[in-house]
Scaffold this active site. Structure first.
Site, mmCIF file in Angstrom:
data_model
loop_
_atom_site.group_PDB
_atom_site.id
_atom_site.type_symbol
_atom_site.label_atom_id
_atom_site.label_comp_id
_atom_site.label_asym_id
_atom_site.label_seq_id
_atom_site.Cartn_x
_atom_site.Cartn_y
_atom_site.Cartn_z
ATOM 1 N N ASP A 9 84.917 77.226 95.351
ATOM 2 C CA ASP A 9 85.651 78.026 94.359
ATOM 3 C C ASP A 9 86.697 78.842 95.109
ATOM 4 O OD1 ASP A 9 84.741 79.068 91.256
ATOM 5 O OD2 ASP A 9 86.217 80.245 92.363
ATOM 6 N N SER A 35 105.408 77.968 90.591
ATOM 7 C CA SER A 35 105.720 77.700 89.181
ATOM 8 C C SER A 35 107.067 78.281 88.756
ATOM 9 C CB SER A 35 104.623 78.328 88.317
ATOM 10 O OG SER A 35 105.043 78.400 86.975
ATOM 11 N N GLU A 44 107.470 79.677 86.112
ATOM 12 C CA GLU A 44 107.171 80.963 85.460
ATOM 13 C C GLU A 44 107.602 82.141 86.318
ATOM 14 O OE1 GLU A 44 105.407 82.402 82.568
ATOM 15 O OE2 GLU A 44 106.285 80.567 81.825
ATOM 16 N N TYR A 88 99.886 85.954 85.182
ATOM 17 C CA TYR A 88 99.894 84.647 85.848
ATOM 18 C C TYR A 88 101.110 84.519 86.759
ATOM 19 C CZ TYR A 88 100.833 79.628 86.351
ATOM 20 O OH TYR A 88 101.137 78.379 86.859
ATOM 21 N N ALA A 94 104.873 89.518 76.559
ATOM 22 C CA ALA A 94 106.238 89.353 77.101
ATOM 23 C C ALA A 94 106.459 87.855 77.214
ATOM 24 C CB ALA A 94 106.375 90.020 78.462
HETATM 25 P P1 NAP Z 1 95.110 72.700 85.022
HETATM 26 O O1 NAP Z 1 95.046 71.386 84.316
HETATM 27 O O2 NAP Z 1 94.847 73.956 84.263
HETATM 28 O O3 NAP Z 1 94.080 72.621 86.264
HETATM 29 C C1 NAP Z 1 93.720 73.766 86.973
HETATM 30 C C2 NAP Z 1 92.665 73.367 87.998
HETATM 31 O O4 NAP Z 1 92.244 74.546 88.719
HETATM 32 C C3 NAP Z 1 91.388 72.778 87.377
HETATM 33 O O5 NAP Z 1 90.899 71.760 88.224
HETATM 34 C C4 NAP Z 1 90.435 73.971 87.391
HETATM 35 O O6 NAP Z 1 89.076 73.604 87.388
HETATM 36 C C5 NAP Z 1 90.833 74.578 88.723
HETATM 37 N N1 NAP Z 1 90.349 75.956 88.881
HETATM 38 C C6 NAP Z 1 90.454 76.972 87.998
HETATM 39 N N2 NAP Z 1 89.849 78.075 88.494
HETATM 40 C C7 NAP Z 1 89.376 77.739 89.713
HETATM 41 C C8 NAP Z 1 88.629 78.433 90.702
HETATM 42 N N3 NAP Z 1 88.249 79.705 90.532
HETATM 43 N N4 NAP Z 1 88.304 77.786 91.850
HETATM 44 C C9 NAP Z 1 88.654 76.470 92.016
HETATM 45 N N5 NAP Z 1 89.331 75.766 91.111
HETATM 46 C C10 NAP Z 1 89.693 76.389 89.968
HETATM 47 O O7 NAP Z 1 96.526 72.889 85.731
HETATM 48 P P2 NAP Z 1 97.636 71.778 86.073
HETATM 49 O O8 NAP Z 1 98.555 71.657 84.907
HETATM 50 O O9 NAP Z 1 96.994 70.578 86.647
HETATM 51 O O10 NAP Z 1 98.461 72.556 87.194
HETATM 52 C C11 NAP Z 1 98.105 72.451 88.576
HETATM 53 C C12 NAP Z 1 98.655 73.652 89.331
HETATM 54 O O11 NAP Z 1 100.071 73.689 89.201
HETATM 55 C C13 NAP Z 1 98.172 75.010 88.836
HETATM 56 O O12 NAP Z 1 98.099 75.858 89.954
HETATM 57 C C14 NAP Z 1 99.272 75.474 87.898
HETATM 58 O O13 NAP Z 1 99.280 76.880 87.817
HETATM 59 C C15 NAP Z 1 100.483 74.922 88.628
HETATM 60 N N6 NAP Z 1 101.653 74.594 87.785
HETATM 61 C C16 NAP Z 1 101.503 73.788 86.713
HETATM 62 C C17 NAP Z 1 102.625 73.431 85.953
HETATM 63 C C18 NAP Z 1 102.502 72.528 84.763
HETATM 64 O O14 NAP Z 1 103.462 72.490 83.973
HETATM 65 N N7 NAP Z 1 101.418 71.789 84.613
HETATM 66 C C19 NAP Z 1 103.899 73.907 86.335
HETATM 67 C C20 NAP Z 1 103.997 74.718 87.466
HETATM 68 C C21 NAP Z 1 102.872 75.049 88.206
HETATM 69 P P3 NAP Z 1 88.312 73.264 85.976
HETATM 70 O O15 NAP Z 1 88.697 71.842 85.646
HETATM 71 O O16 NAP Z 1 86.878 73.438 86.335
HETATM 72 O O17 NAP Z 1 88.815 74.234 84.953
HETATM 73 N N1 GDD Z 2 100.062 77.528 74.621
HETATM 74 C C1 GDD Z 2 100.790 77.747 73.502
HETATM 75 N N2 GDD Z 2 100.164 77.679 72.283
HETATM 76 N N3 GDD Z 2 102.111 78.019 73.619
HETATM 77 C C2 GDD Z 2 102.833 78.199 72.471
HETATM 78 C C3 GDD Z 2 102.243 78.125 71.204
HETATM 79 C C4 GDD Z 2 100.842 77.871 71.099
HETATM 80 O O1 GDD Z 2 100.266 77.787 70.031
HETATM 81 N N4 GDD Z 2 103.217 78.322 70.281
HETATM 82 C C5 GDD Z 2 104.357 78.514 70.934
HETATM 83 N N5 GDD Z 2 104.130 78.454 72.278
HETATM 84 C C6 GDD Z 2 105.147 78.659 73.326
HETATM 85 C C7 GDD Z 2 104.766 79.694 74.375
HETATM 86 O O2 GDD Z 2 105.000 81.015 73.883
HETATM 87 C C8 GDD Z 2 105.701 79.281 75.517
HETATM 88 O O3 GDD Z 2 106.961 79.879 75.342
HETATM 89 C C9 GDD Z 2 105.848 77.774 75.339
HETATM 90 O O4 GDD Z 2 105.311 77.453 74.046
HETATM 91 C C10 GDD Z 2 105.097 76.954 76.389
HETATM 92 O O5 GDD Z 2 103.764 77.423 76.455
HETATM 93 P P1 GDD Z 2 102.635 76.640 77.299
HETATM 94 O O6 GDD Z 2 102.601 75.219 76.904
HETATM 95 O O7 GDD Z 2 101.376 77.437 77.188
HETATM 96 O O8 GDD Z 2 103.218 76.639 78.787
HETATM 97 P P2 GDD Z 2 103.880 77.800 79.653
HETATM 98 O O9 GDD Z 2 105.341 77.470 79.775
HETATM 99 O O10 GDD Z 2 103.514 79.144 79.188
HETATM 100 O O11 GDD Z 2 103.149 77.595 81.059
HETATM 101 C C11 GDD Z 2 102.977 76.271 81.611
HETATM 102 O O12 GDD Z 2 104.086 75.971 82.421
HETATM 103 C C12 GDD Z 2 104.231 76.801 83.593
HETATM 104 C C13 GDD Z 2 105.490 76.319 84.331
HETATM 105 O O13 GDD Z 2 106.623 76.863 83.736
HETATM 106 C C14 GDD Z 2 101.669 76.270 82.387
HETATM 107 O O14 GDD Z 2 101.384 74.939 82.794
HETATM 108 C C15 GDD Z 2 101.747 77.131 83.643
HETATM 109 O O15 GDD Z 2 100.573 76.941 84.427
HETATM 110 C C16 GDD Z 2 102.975 76.664 84.444
HETATM 111 O O16 GDD Z 2 103.112 77.432 85.622
#
Ligand code: NAP
Ligand code: GDD
Length: 337
Positions: free
Chosen positions: A64, A131, A133, A154, A285
């Site tokens: 973890d 990210s 973000e 985050y 926000a």
């Molecule tokens: P995800 O599907 O939410 O996967 C997150 C992973 O982290 C899961 O395997 C989760 O385990 C694990 N995890 C959570 N808490 C943990 C802990 N305390 N110790 C060890 N492992 C833990 O995220 P993803 O979309 O694949 O994204 C991968 C990474 O890229 C993340 O760091 C995310 O913040 C970053 N990122 C994602 C995006 C995007 O658009 N997807 C964009 C930019 C950056 P469980 O399966 O057990 O929950």
């Molecule tokens: N989740 C969610 N659920 N988002 C919503 C909803 C809802 O019902 N309705 C509107 N949204 C809007 C959120 O306010 C945000 O502006 C946008 O949809 C995208 O939300 P998410 O899909 O939750 O993604 P995120 O952009 O906040 O974050 C994801 O992308 C990041 C990279 O830019 C995550 O994967 C982060 O882990 C990652 O870093």
């Protein structure tokens, strides 16, 4: 001898695609899974051959990001050539409810991984999942030099992890690379991120088993790419002569409303009849607009996106229709090994 990789977050969306990618390249892949009261390996079960077969190249270990001793022991034991730190509490809205936990796992967790790698002294390369973000309220287009203005616990944690990677590079001469990835999606996307929430709902509404889809801010603009392509950029970042940071994106921005419209269009339904706003999904926000300039990744890594918005929506809607059909026909049965 096969190269060895360690992935935190292997059970997540990106971890599963990265495992497949590295296994295809001949790597031995180790992954960290956390103890949960339910099975949490669904996304990687199809590539996980049991060690007793003798053919296994994927190995899962309980650990973890909050437990430094187990991280250090694991890295000493495995001696990876490459570490991919993908583990995180990755949900932006949820981070407002559990800010301390998010800072601990998403921010300090990255530091713990780097320190474990440094103290184990195995000379490995380190990828940090940074990210878009982090750019927060700084207007698009965002590139590597764009100032960060994080807008959630985050994003603050990711900024801390980003600078920790830069600091380990500068202080300890470690090969640490940040991939600043913009949103990337797929049929394996977590169900409570907006794209997957929409495509699952579209399949259920079409099938007549869901009436409404409740959403928050429809005006937010995101740069949505296709996750399987983004894991290649992670790997490429670790194959360079020197460590650096890269924006990975498509360069196209679309509103949440456009995603909703395109997803309902795919099944011939008018979204306005089904979508309702729920204030619970608005954020304290918001990040209004993220659109990435990936020229450096194209120039240096030779990486460019292939799947753009309308294909992404089609892939995800079709996959959720198929998944629902499989669930209803009882075709999805977990077999314990
Ligand atoms: P995800 O599907 O939410 O996967 C997150 C992973 O982290 C899961 O395997 C989760 O385990 C694990 N995890 C959570 N808490 C943990 C802990 N305390 N110790 C060890 N492992 C833990 O995220 P993803 O979309 O694949 O994204 C991968 C990474 O890229 C993340 O760091 C995310 O913040 C970053 N990122 C994602 C995006 C995007 O658009 N997807 C964009 C930019 C950056 P469980 O399966 O057990 O929950
Ligand atoms: N989740 C969610 N659920 N988002 C919503 C909803 C809802 O019902 N309705 C509107 N949204 C809007 C959120 O306010 C945000 O502006 C946008 O949809 C995208 O939300 P998410 O899909 O939750 O993604 P995120 O952009 O906040 O974050 C994801 O992308 C990041 C990279 O830019 C995550 O994967 C982060 O882990 C990652 O870093």
């Amino acid at each position: 001898m096969s190269r060895v990789a360690l992935i935190s977050g292997i059970t997540g969306q990106d971890g599963s695609y990265l495992s497949e990618f590295l296994l295809d390249k001949g790597y031995t892949v180790h992954g960290i899974k956390r103890r949960a009261s339910t099975f949490n390996t669904e996304r990687i079960d199809h590539v996980d051959v049991h060690p007793r077969s003798g053919d296994a190249r994927l190995f899962l270990h309980y650990s973890d990001l909050s437990d430094p001793a187990s991280l250090t022991a694991l890295i000493r034991d495995i001696r990876p050539h490459e570490i991919y730190n993908l583990g995180a509490q990755s949900h932006v809205r949820v981070s407002f409810d559990i800010p301390g936990y998010t800072a601990d796992v998403t921010g300090l967790g990255a530091l713990r991984m780097m320190e474990a790698a440094r103290s184990a002294d195995v000379g490995c390369r380190f990828y940090q999942a940074s990210s878009s973000e982090m750019f927060g309220s700084t207007p698009p287009p965002q590139r590597e030099e764009t100032p960060f203005h994080p807008r959630s616990p985050y994003a603050c944690a990711k900024v801390y992890a980003y600078w920790s990677a830069v600091n380990y590079r500068e202080s300890w001469n470690m090969f640490c690379a940040n991939g600043i990835l913009f949103n990337h999606e797929s049929p394996r996307r977590g169900e409570n991120f907006v794209t997957r929430k929409i495509t699952r709902a579209v399949a259920r509404i079409e099938a007549g088993i869901q009436d409404k889809l409740y959403l928050g801010n429809l005006d937010a603009v995101r740069d949505w790419g296709y996750a399987p392509e983004y894991v290649e950029a992670m790997w490429l970042a670790l194959q360079q002569d020197s460590p650096d940071d890269y924006v990975v994106a498509t360069g196209e921005g679309h509103t949440v409303r456009e995603f909703v419209e395109a997803a309902f269009d795919r099944v011939g339904l008018d979204w306005q009849r089904y979508v309702e706003l729920d204030p619970a999904y608005f954020r304290p926000a918001e990040v209004d607009a993220l659109i990435g300039d990936y020229s450096k990744a194209r120039r240096t890594l030779g990486w460019a996106p292939k799947t753009l918005f309308s294909d992404l929506v089609r892939i995800m809607v079709d996959a959720d229709r198929q998944l629902l059909e499989d669930e209803r026909m009882g075709r999805l049965v977990r077999v314990d090994r």
